[in-house]
Design a protein around this motif. Structure first.
Motif, mmCIF file in Angstrom:
data_model
loop_
_atom_site.group_PDB
_atom_site.id
_atom_site.type_symbol
_atom_site.label_atom_id
_atom_site.label_comp_id
_atom_site.label_asym_id
_atom_site.label_seq_id
_atom_site.Cartn_x
_atom_site.Cartn_y
_atom_site.Cartn_z
ATOM 1 N N UNK A 162 7.153 0.076 5.720
ATOM 2 C CA UNK A 162 8.410 0.654 5.243
ATOM 3 C C UNK A 162 8.242 2.172 5.213
ATOM 4 N N UNK A 163 9.224 2.896 5.694
ATOM 5 C CA UNK A 163 9.215 4.355 5.597
ATOM 6 C C UNK A 163 10.282 4.772 4.589
ATOM 7 N N UNK A 164 9.940 5.712 3.721
ATOM 8 C CA UNK A 164 10.827 6.124 2.633
ATOM 9 C C UNK A 164 10.930 7.644 2.594
ATOM 10 N N UNK A 165 12.143 8.150 2.737
ATOM 11 C CA UNK A 165 12.377 9.586 2.528
ATOM 12 C C UNK A 165 12.625 9.769 1.038
ATOM 13 N N UNK A 166 11.533 9.804 0.286
ATOM 14 C CA UNK A 166 11.617 9.805 -1.174
ATOM 15 C C UNK A 166 11.440 11.181 -1.776
ATOM 16 N N UNK A 175 2.527 -1.490 4.518
ATOM 17 C CA UNK A 175 2.265 -0.083 4.235
ATOM 18 C C UNK A 175 3.587 0.630 3.958
ATOM 19 N N UNK A 176 3.660 1.307 2.828
ATOM 20 C CA UNK A 176 4.846 2.088 2.454
ATOM 21 C C UNK A 176 4.502 3.557 2.664
ATOM 22 N N UNK A 177 5.146 4.203 3.628
ATOM 23 C CA UNK A 177 4.838 5.597 3.959
ATOM 24 C C UNK A 177 5.996 6.508 3.565
ATOM 25 N N UNK A 178 5.705 7.496 2.739
ATOM 26 C CA UNK A 178 6.704 8.498 2.401
ATOM 27 C C UNK A 178 6.787 9.553 3.499
ATOM 28 N N UNK A 179 7.925 10.216 3.595
ATOM 29 C CA UNK A 179 8.068 11.294 4.571
ATOM 30 C C UNK A 179 9.178 12.238 4.127
ATOM 31 N N UNK A 180 9.200 13.426 4.733
ATOM 32 C CA UNK A 180 10.241 14.427 4.477
ATOM 33 C C UNK A 180 11.077 14.646 5.732
ATOM 34 N N UNK A 181 10.397 14.944 6.843
ATOM 35 C CA UNK A 181 11.092 15.315 8.070
ATOM 36 C C UNK A 181 11.217 14.112 9.011
ATOM 37 N N UNK A 182 12.382 13.901 9.610
ATOM 38 C CA UNK A 182 12.579 12.764 10.519
ATOM 39 C C UNK A 182 11.539 12.650 11.629
ATOM 40 N N UNK A 183 11.078 13.754 12.259
ATOM 41 C CA UNK A 183 10.041 13.595 13.293
ATOM 42 C C UNK A 183 8.764 12.943 12.767
ATOM 43 N N UNK A 185 0.861 -1.184 0.000
ATOM 44 C CA UNK A 185 0.000 0.000 0.000
ATOM 45 C C UNK A 185 0.897 1.235 0.000
ATOM 46 N N UNK A 186 0.851 2.006 -1.088
ATOM 47 C CA UNK A 186 1.716 3.164 -1.241
ATOM 48 C C UNK A 186 1.042 4.404 -0.654
ATOM 49 N N UNK A 187 1.683 5.007 0.361
ATOM 50 C CA UNK A 187 1.176 6.229 0.975
ATOM 51 C C UNK A 187 2.052 7.420 0.627
ATOM 52 N N UNK A 225 -2.573 10.854 6.022
ATOM 53 C CA UNK A 225 -2.747 10.233 4.708
ATOM 54 C C UNK A 225 -1.565 9.372 4.303
ATOM 55 N N UNK A 226 -0.395 9.654 4.848
ATOM 56 C CA UNK A 226 0.778 8.827 4.576
ATOM 57 C C UNK A 226 0.683 7.487 5.286
ATOM 58 N N UNK A 227 -0.120 7.430 6.346
ATOM 59 C CA UNK A 227 -0.218 6.257 7.201
ATOM 60 C C UNK A 227 -1.440 5.400 6.907
ATOM 61 N N UNK A 228 -2.509 6.037 6.450
ATOM 62 C CA UNK A 228 -3.798 5.363 6.294
ATOM 63 C C UNK A 228 -3.758 4.320 5.171
#
Length: 343
Positions: free
Chosen positions: A229-233, A203-211, A86-88, A191-194
Protein backbone atom coordinates in the motif's frame (compact mmCIF):
# COMPACT_ATOMS: atom_id res chain seq x y z
CA UNK A 1 40.38 4.16 -3.10
CA UNK A 2 38.09 1.66 -4.83
CA UNK A 3 38.67 1.75 -8.57
CA UNK A 4 35.53 -0.34 -9.11
CA UNK A 5 33.38 2.13 -7.18
CA UNK A 6 35.00 5.03 -9.04
CA UNK A 7 33.49 3.65 -12.24
CA UNK A 8 30.02 3.68 -10.69
CA UNK A 9 30.61 7.26 -9.55
CA UNK A 10 31.82 8.36 -12.97
CA UNK A 11 28.73 6.82 -14.54
CA UNK A 12 26.15 8.67 -12.39
CA UNK A 13 28.16 11.86 -11.87
CA UNK A 14 29.21 12.82 -15.38
CA UNK A 15 26.74 15.65 -15.76
CA UNK A 16 23.36 16.40 -17.27
CA UNK A 17 24.15 15.24 -20.80
CA UNK A 18 26.55 12.34 -20.25
CA UNK A 19 25.61 10.70 -16.95
CA UNK A 20 24.01 7.27 -17.11
CA UNK A 21 21.92 5.22 -14.73
CA UNK A 22 23.29 2.08 -13.12
CA UNK A 23 21.90 -1.34 -13.86
CA UNK A 24 20.17 -3.17 -11.04
CA UNK A 25 23.29 -5.29 -10.48
CA UNK A 26 25.55 -2.23 -10.48
CA UNK A 27 23.30 -0.39 -8.02
CA UNK A 28 23.35 -3.41 -5.72
CA UNK A 29 27.15 -3.63 -5.84
CA UNK A 30 27.58 0.12 -5.31
CA UNK A 31 25.28 0.00 -2.28
CA UNK A 32 27.09 -3.01 -0.83
CA UNK A 33 30.43 -1.24 -1.24
CA UNK A 34 29.09 1.84 0.55
CA UNK A 35 27.52 -0.18 3.36
CA UNK A 36 30.71 -2.18 3.92
CA UNK A 37 32.94 0.88 3.71
CA UNK A 38 34.81 -0.47 0.69
CA UNK A 39 34.25 2.88 -1.04
CA UNK A 40 36.13 5.82 0.49
CA UNK A 41 34.27 8.57 2.39
CA UNK A 42 34.97 10.98 -0.49
CA UNK A 43 33.49 8.48 -2.96
CA UNK A 44 30.43 7.82 -0.82
CA UNK A 45 29.62 11.50 -0.33
CA UNK A 46 30.19 12.25 -4.01
CA UNK A 47 27.98 9.34 -5.06
CA UNK A 48 25.14 10.38 -2.75
CA UNK A 49 24.99 13.95 -4.00
CA UNK A 50 25.51 12.97 -7.67
CA UNK A 51 22.81 10.35 -7.44
CA UNK A 52 20.42 12.82 -5.87
CA UNK A 53 21.04 15.35 -8.64
CA UNK A 54 20.62 12.70 -11.34
CA UNK A 55 17.62 11.17 -9.51
CA UNK A 56 17.48 7.41 -8.96
CA UNK A 57 15.62 5.15 -11.35
CA UNK A 58 13.28 2.35 -10.33
CA UNK A 59 15.87 -0.18 -11.47
CA UNK A 60 18.55 1.44 -9.32
CA UNK A 61 16.24 1.43 -6.30
CA UNK A 62 15.52 -2.25 -6.93
CA UNK A 63 19.27 -2.93 -6.87
CA UNK A 64 19.72 -0.92 -3.69
CA UNK A 65 16.89 -2.89 -2.14
CA UNK A 66 18.73 -6.08 -3.12
CA UNK A 67 21.68 -4.89 -1.05
CA UNK A 68 19.51 -4.03 1.96
CA UNK A 69 17.86 -7.43 1.80
CA UNK A 70 21.27 -9.11 1.65
CA UNK A 71 22.97 -7.21 4.47
CA UNK A 72 20.13 -5.79 6.57
CA UNK A 73 18.32 -6.97 9.66
CA UNK A 74 16.22 -10.07 9.07
CA UNK A 75 13.26 -11.20 11.15
CA UNK A 76 12.15 -14.76 10.49
CA UNK A 77 8.49 -15.54 9.70
CA UNK A 78 6.14 -15.80 12.66
CA UNK A 79 3.40 -18.36 13.19
CA UNK A 80 0.36 -16.26 12.31
CA UNK A 81 -2.43 -16.58 9.79
CA UNK A 82 -2.50 -12.87 8.96
CA UNK A 83 -0.11 -10.75 6.95
CA UNK A 84 2.30 -8.64 8.94
CA UNK A 85 1.79 -4.95 8.20
CA UNK A 86 5.22 -3.34 7.76
CA UNK A 87 5.09 0.44 8.19
CA UNK A 88 7.67 2.35 6.11
CA UNK A 89 7.82 6.00 7.23
CA UNK A 90 10.62 8.54 6.66
CA UNK A 91 13.49 8.10 9.07
CA UNK A 92 14.06 11.84 9.39
CA UNK A 93 10.99 12.17 11.55
CA UNK A 94 8.23 14.69 11.98
CA UNK A 95 8.41 18.45 12.48
CA UNK A 96 4.79 19.59 12.00
CA UNK A 97 2.34 16.83 12.93
CA UNK A 98 2.30 14.40 15.85
CA UNK A 99 2.83 10.77 14.81
CA UNK A 100 -0.09 8.41 15.41
CA UNK A 101 1.44 5.27 13.89
CA UNK A 102 2.58 4.03 17.31
CA UNK A 103 -0.92 4.27 18.76
CA UNK A 104 -2.40 2.83 15.57
CA UNK A 105 0.00 -0.10 15.85
CA UNK A 106 -1.00 -0.76 19.45
CA UNK A 107 -4.69 -0.90 18.54
CA UNK A 108 -3.98 -3.11 15.52
CA UNK A 109 -1.87 -5.45 17.64
CA UNK A 110 -4.60 -5.61 20.27
CA UNK A 111 -6.96 -6.76 17.51
CA UNK A 112 -4.54 -9.52 16.50
CA UNK A 113 -2.98 -7.78 13.47
CA UNK A 114 0.83 -8.04 13.62
CA UNK A 115 2.69 -4.80 12.88
CA UNK A 116 6.40 -4.20 12.32
CA UNK A 117 7.93 -0.71 12.32
CA UNK A 118 11.51 0.40 11.75
CA UNK A 119 13.54 3.58 12.13
CA UNK A 120 16.46 5.29 13.80
CA UNK A 121 17.37 8.33 15.88
CA UNK A 122 17.06 11.97 14.78
CA UNK A 123 18.14 11.96 11.16
CA UNK A 124 19.65 14.73 9.06
CA UNK A 125 18.68 16.88 7.38
CA UNK A 126 15.23 17.36 8.82
CA UNK A 127 16.11 16.15 12.35
CA UNK A 128 12.42 15.62 13.09
CA UNK A 129 10.85 13.66 15.92
CA UNK A 130 11.76 9.95 15.52
CA UNK A 131 9.41 7.17 16.57
CA UNK A 132 12.05 5.57 18.82
CA UNK A 133 11.95 8.57 21.20
CA UNK A 134 8.19 8.22 21.63
CA UNK A 135 8.50 4.49 22.28
CA UNK A 136 11.09 5.29 24.94
CA UNK A 137 8.77 7.88 26.51
CA UNK A 138 6.06 5.20 26.61
CA UNK A 139 8.40 2.97 28.63
CA UNK A 140 9.22 0.57 25.78
CA UNK A 141 12.89 0.15 24.91
CA UNK A 142 13.57 -1.33 21.47
CA UNK A 143 17.16 -0.06 21.33
CA UNK A 144 19.00 -2.92 23.04
CA UNK A 145 16.96 -5.94 21.96
CA UNK A 146 18.37 -8.78 19.90
CA UNK A 147 16.74 -9.79 16.62
CA UNK A 148 15.44 -12.94 18.32
CA UNK A 149 13.69 -10.74 20.90
CA UNK A 150 12.11 -8.69 18.12
CA UNK A 151 10.84 -11.90 16.51
CA UNK A 152 9.39 -13.02 19.86
CA UNK A 153 7.64 -9.67 20.38
CA UNK A 154 6.15 -9.79 16.88
CA UNK A 155 4.92 -13.33 17.34
CA UNK A 156 3.62 -13.04 20.89
CA UNK A 157 2.64 -9.38 21.19
CA UNK A 158 1.95 -8.77 17.46
CA UNK A 159 4.16 -5.67 17.52
CA UNK A 160 7.87 -5.02 17.09
CA UNK A 161 10.34 -2.31 16.07
CA UNK A 162 13.65 -2.61 14.21
CA UNK A 163 16.09 0.04 15.42
CA UNK A 164 18.63 0.98 12.74
CA UNK A 165 21.75 1.65 14.90
CA UNK A 166 21.38 -1.67 16.74
CA UNK A 167 19.90 -3.96 14.11
CA UNK A 168 21.39 -2.61 10.86
CA UNK A 169 24.64 -0.84 11.86
CA UNK A 170 25.97 -0.91 8.28
CA UNK A 171 23.12 1.38 7.18
CA UNK A 172 23.59 3.50 10.30
CA UNK A 173 27.21 4.12 9.25
CA UNK A 174 25.93 6.12 6.25
CA UNK A 175 23.86 8.53 8.36
CA UNK A 176 26.68 11.09 8.95
CA UNK A 177 26.92 11.64 5.19
CA UNK A 178 23.37 12.99 5.16
CA UNK A 179 24.40 15.82 7.43
CA UNK A 180 27.61 16.46 5.50
CA UNK A 181 25.96 16.68 2.07
CA UNK A 182 22.95 18.59 3.45
CA UNK A 183 20.41 16.69 1.35
CA UNK A 184 18.36 13.52 1.51
CA UNK A 185 20.12 10.83 -0.53
CA UNK A 186 18.23 8.08 -2.42
CA UNK A 187 18.59 5.93 0.70
CA UNK A 188 15.73 7.99 2.16
CA UNK A 189 13.45 6.55 -0.53
CA UNK A 190 14.86 3.08 0.00
CA UNK A 191 13.89 3.18 3.67
CA UNK A 192 10.25 3.63 2.71
CA UNK A 193 10.44 0.40 0.71
CA UNK A 194 12.69 -1.84 2.80
CA UNK A 195 11.20 -4.50 5.02
CA UNK A 196 13.22 -6.49 7.59
CA UNK A 197 10.51 -9.17 7.71
CA UNK A 198 10.90 -12.42 5.77
CA UNK A 199 7.37 -13.84 5.96
CA UNK A 200 3.90 -13.09 4.59
CA UNK A 201 3.52 -9.33 4.68
CA UNK A 202 1.97 -6.19 3.29
CA UNK A 203 4.41 -3.27 3.03
CA UNK A 204 2.93 0.18 3.73
CA UNK A 205 5.11 2.87 2.12
CA UNK A 206 4.65 6.56 2.81
CA UNK A 207 5.51 9.13 0.16
CA UNK A 208 5.29 12.85 -0.65
CA UNK A 209 5.97 13.24 -4.37
CA UNK A 210 4.09 11.22 -7.02
CA UNK A 211 7.32 10.16 -8.84
CA UNK A 212 8.44 8.49 -5.61
CA UNK A 213 5.32 6.35 -5.60
CA UNK A 214 5.94 5.35 -9.21
CA UNK A 215 9.48 4.27 -8.36
CA UNK A 216 8.25 2.29 -5.35
CA UNK A 217 5.67 0.46 -7.43
CA UNK A 218 8.09 -0.33 -10.24
CA UNK A 219 10.89 -1.45 -7.90
CA UNK A 220 8.46 -3.67 -6.00
CA UNK A 221 7.38 -5.23 -9.30
CA UNK A 222 11.02 -6.07 -10.08
CA UNK A 223 11.25 -7.78 -6.70
CA UNK A 224 7.99 -9.68 -7.15
CA UNK A 225 6.44 -7.80 -4.22
CA UNK A 226 2.71 -7.74 -4.95
CA UNK A 227 1.18 -6.96 -1.54
CA UNK A 228 1.72 -3.31 -0.69
CA UNK A 229 0.00 0.00 0.00
CA UNK A 230 1.31 3.48 -0.81
CA UNK A 231 0.11 6.38 1.35
CA UNK A 232 0.57 10.10 0.74
CA UNK A 233 0.34 10.73 4.47
CA UNK A 234 1.47 13.32 6.99
CA UNK A 235 4.98 14.51 6.06
CA UNK A 236 5.49 11.46 3.86
CA UNK A 237 4.54 9.02 6.61
CA UNK A 238 1.94 6.24 6.67
CA UNK A 239 -0.34 8.35 8.91
CA UNK A 240 -3.53 9.42 7.12
CA UNK A 241 -4.26 13.13 7.41
CA UNK A 242 -7.58 14.67 8.39
CA UNK A 243 -6.80 18.16 7.08
CA UNK A 244 -6.55 17.09 3.44
CA UNK A 245 -7.52 14.33 1.05
CA UNK A 246 -5.40 11.18 1.25
CA UNK A 247 -4.08 9.65 -1.98
CA UNK A 248 -3.58 5.92 -1.58
CA UNK A 249 -2.55 3.04 -3.80
CA UNK A 250 -3.50 -0.53 -2.93
CA UNK A 251 -1.84 -3.46 -4.70
CA UNK A 252 -3.05 -7.05 -4.32
CA UNK A 253 -1.51 -9.58 -6.65
CA UNK A 254 -1.61 -8.14 -10.16
CA UNK A 255 -4.30 -5.56 -9.34
CA UNK A 256 -3.54 -1.95 -8.40
CA UNK A 257 -6.32 0.33 -7.17
CA UNK A 258 -6.23 4.07 -6.54
CA UNK A 259 -8.23 5.18 -3.50
CA UNK A 260 -8.99 8.78 -2.44
CA UNK A 261 -10.10 9.18 1.17
CA UNK A 262 -11.30 12.21 3.12
CA UNK A 263 -11.75 12.05 6.89
CA UNK A 264 -14.71 14.47 6.72
CA UNK A 265 -16.73 11.80 4.93
CA UNK A 266 -16.52 9.71 8.10
CA UNK A 267 -17.50 12.46 10.52
CA UNK A 268 -14.06 13.72 11.54
CA UNK A 269 -12.96 17.36 11.65
CA UNK A 270 -10.01 18.60 9.61
CA UNK A 271 -7.80 19.16 12.66
CA UNK A 272 -4.49 17.27 12.63
CA UNK A 273 -2.61 17.03 15.96
CA UNK A 274 0.46 19.27 16.04
CA UNK A 275 3.95 18.06 16.82
CA UNK A 276 5.08 18.13 20.45
CA UNK A 277 7.94 16.65 22.46
CA UNK A 278 8.14 12.90 23.01
CA UNK A 279 6.75 12.96 26.57
CA UNK A 280 3.73 15.00 25.48
CA UNK A 281 2.98 12.68 22.57
CA UNK A 282 3.34 9.67 24.87
CA UNK A 283 0.78 11.29 27.14
CA UNK A 284 -1.52 11.84 24.13
CA UNK A 285 -1.27 8.12 23.39
CA UNK A 286 -1.93 6.84 26.91
CA UNK A 287 -4.83 9.25 27.36
CA UNK A 288 -6.36 8.19 24.05
CA UNK A 289 -5.94 4.49 24.81
CA UNK A 290 -7.91 5.08 28.00
CA UNK A 291 -10.76 6.22 25.76
CA UNK A 292 -10.71 9.85 26.78
CA UNK A 293 -12.04 12.00 23.88
CA UNK A 294 -9.48 14.15 22.05
CA UNK A 295 -8.50 15.17 18.56
CA UNK A 296 -5.53 12.82 18.88
CA UNK A 297 -7.93 9.92 19.58
CA UNK A 298 -9.93 10.91 16.50
CA UNK A 299 -6.79 10.65 14.37
CA UNK A 300 -6.09 7.21 15.85
CA UNK A 301 -9.62 6.05 15.00
CA UNK A 302 -9.35 7.45 11.47
CA UNK A 303 -6.08 5.60 10.88
CA UNK A 304 -7.18 2.40 12.58
CA UNK A 305 -10.35 2.42 10.49
CA UNK A 306 -8.27 2.47 7.33
CA UNK A 307 -5.78 -0.16 8.43
CA UNK A 308 -8.41 -2.49 9.89
CA UNK A 309 -10.08 -2.30 6.49
CA UNK A 310 -6.79 -2.98 4.70
CA UNK A 311 -6.18 -5.98 6.97
CA UNK A 312 -9.62 -7.38 6.18
CA UNK A 313 -11.14 -7.07 9.66
CA UNK A 314 -14.05 -5.03 8.32
CA UNK A 315 -15.85 -4.75 5.01
CA UNK A 316 -15.84 -0.95 5.04
CA UNK A 317 -14.02 1.84 6.82
CA UNK A 318 -17.05 3.04 8.80
CA UNK A 319 -17.44 -0.40 10.34
CA UNK A 320 -13.70 -0.56 10.97
CA UNK A 321 -13.74 2.75 12.88
CA UNK A 322 -16.47 1.40 15.16
CA UNK A 323 -14.44 -1.75 15.73
CA UNK A 324 -11.34 0.30 16.62
CA UNK A 325 -13.37 2.29 19.15
CA UNK A 326 -14.56 -0.98 20.72
CA UNK A 327 -10.98 -2.25 21.04
CA UNK A 328 -10.07 0.94 22.91
CA UNK A 329 -13.23 1.07 25.03
CA UNK A 330 -12.71 -2.54 26.12
CA UNK A 331 -9.24 -1.71 27.39
CA UNK A 332 -7.48 -4.06 24.98
CA UNK A 333 -5.22 -1.42 23.46
CA UNK A 334 -4.12 -0.14 26.86
CA UNK A 335 -3.49 -3.73 27.93
CA UNK A 336 -1.30 -4.20 24.87
CA UNK A 337 0.74 -1.15 25.82
CA UNK A 338 1.15 -2.46 29.36
CA UNK A 339 2.15 -5.93 28.12
CA UNK A 340 4.87 -4.39 25.95
CA UNK A 341 6.08 -2.23 28.82
CA UNK A 342 6.54 -5.39 30.93
CA UNK A 343 8.12 -7.53 28.21
Amino acid sequence: MSKEFREFLRKVGSGTHTSKSLTRQEAEMATIMMLKGEATPAQIGAFMIAHRIKRPTSEELAGMLDAYKLLGASIAPIAHERQVLVFGSPYDGRSKTAPVSLATSLVLAAAGIPVLLHGGDRMPTKEGMPLIDIWQALGINWRDRAITDLHKALEQQHLSFVYLPQHFPLAQSLVPYREQIGKRPPFATLELMWSPYQGNQCIISGFVHPPTEVHIREAFAMHGISEFVTVKGWEGSVDLARSRTNIIGINHGDHFERVILAASKYGFSNQDPAIADADTIANYITTALKGEPSEYLNSILWNCGFYFWIAGLATDISQAIIYAQEIIDNGLAMQKLQDLQRS
